[in-house]
Design an enzyme around this catalytic site. Sequence first.
Site, short mmCIF file in Angstrom:
data_model
loop_
_atom_site.label_atom_id
_atom_site.label_comp_id
_atom_site.label_asym_id
_atom_site.label_seq_id
_atom_site.Cartn_x
_atom_site.Cartn_y
_atom_site.Cartn_z
N ASP A 250 0.84 -1.20 0.00
CA ASP A 250 0.00 0.00 0.00
C ASP A 250 0.87 1.25 0.00
OD1 ASP A 250 -2.47 1.58 0.39
OD2 ASP A 250 -1.71 1.88 2.41
N GLU B 275 -1.98 -5.06 -3.87
CA GLU B 275 -1.03 -4.37 -3.00
C GLU B 275 0.00 -5.32 -2.43
OE1 GLU B 275 -3.96 -0.73 -1.51
OE2 GLU B 275 -3.62 -2.46 -0.20
#
Length: 239
Positions: free
Chosen positions: A55, A127
């Site tokens: 992320d 992610e």
Amino acid sequence: MTRRSGRTDLSGLETRIGHQFADIALLEEALTHTSVARTADGRMVNYQRLEFLGDRVLGLMIADILFHRFPESKEGELSRRLSELVRRETCAQVAENWDVGPHIVFGPGVARTASRANRSILADICESVIGAVYVDGGFACARAVVQNGFSDALEGSARTRRDPKTALQEWIQGRGGEPPRYALVERSGPEHAPSFTIEVIGDGVTPVRGTGTSKRAAEQDAAEKALVSLGLRKEEARV
């Protein structure tokens, strides 16, 4: 580091991602759902830690790409594009394009068919894969994967039409000028249906007037007309 795997061949997925892992176990971890209590050797491993890292890596990579791709864009415009590109819907689409679904490992009792199409899970996997690439290959490899994986979204962002006031301000300030000024020229009409006339004044811009049912709408109209007068937009593109 020696490649190793206790699973089926992931080389096709590596090709679609655009990175061949030195440690294939990182990709395996990135594909392991939180419903898996333990791996075959008793370890607690799933994609959560890599998702956490990915992320942050994704945000940095997209910010880096936008910073270099749009040299005249201000912080606000870059932030808007960044938010659009790192949102979960975009990440889920990237994971879908990579076709990660068949490779996701779930724990017992999980409805795998439905889960593999779950957009939230796909976003998590996107992610986590990016995090795995970063750990395995570093900044350059992660940037290349993000650049390729998010290319369609990046092109869409580049085509997004900015609002006239933002576009005009960026054009003027990109040439060293001060932000344009908007002056109220006239307010007419009844209270329930007012009409505003606003004039925009800026460096390198011939003053033009716009009208609207609110000050904001009149300012946007004036900015649009200024862009047309500068040849930056076509007359039929007015809003």
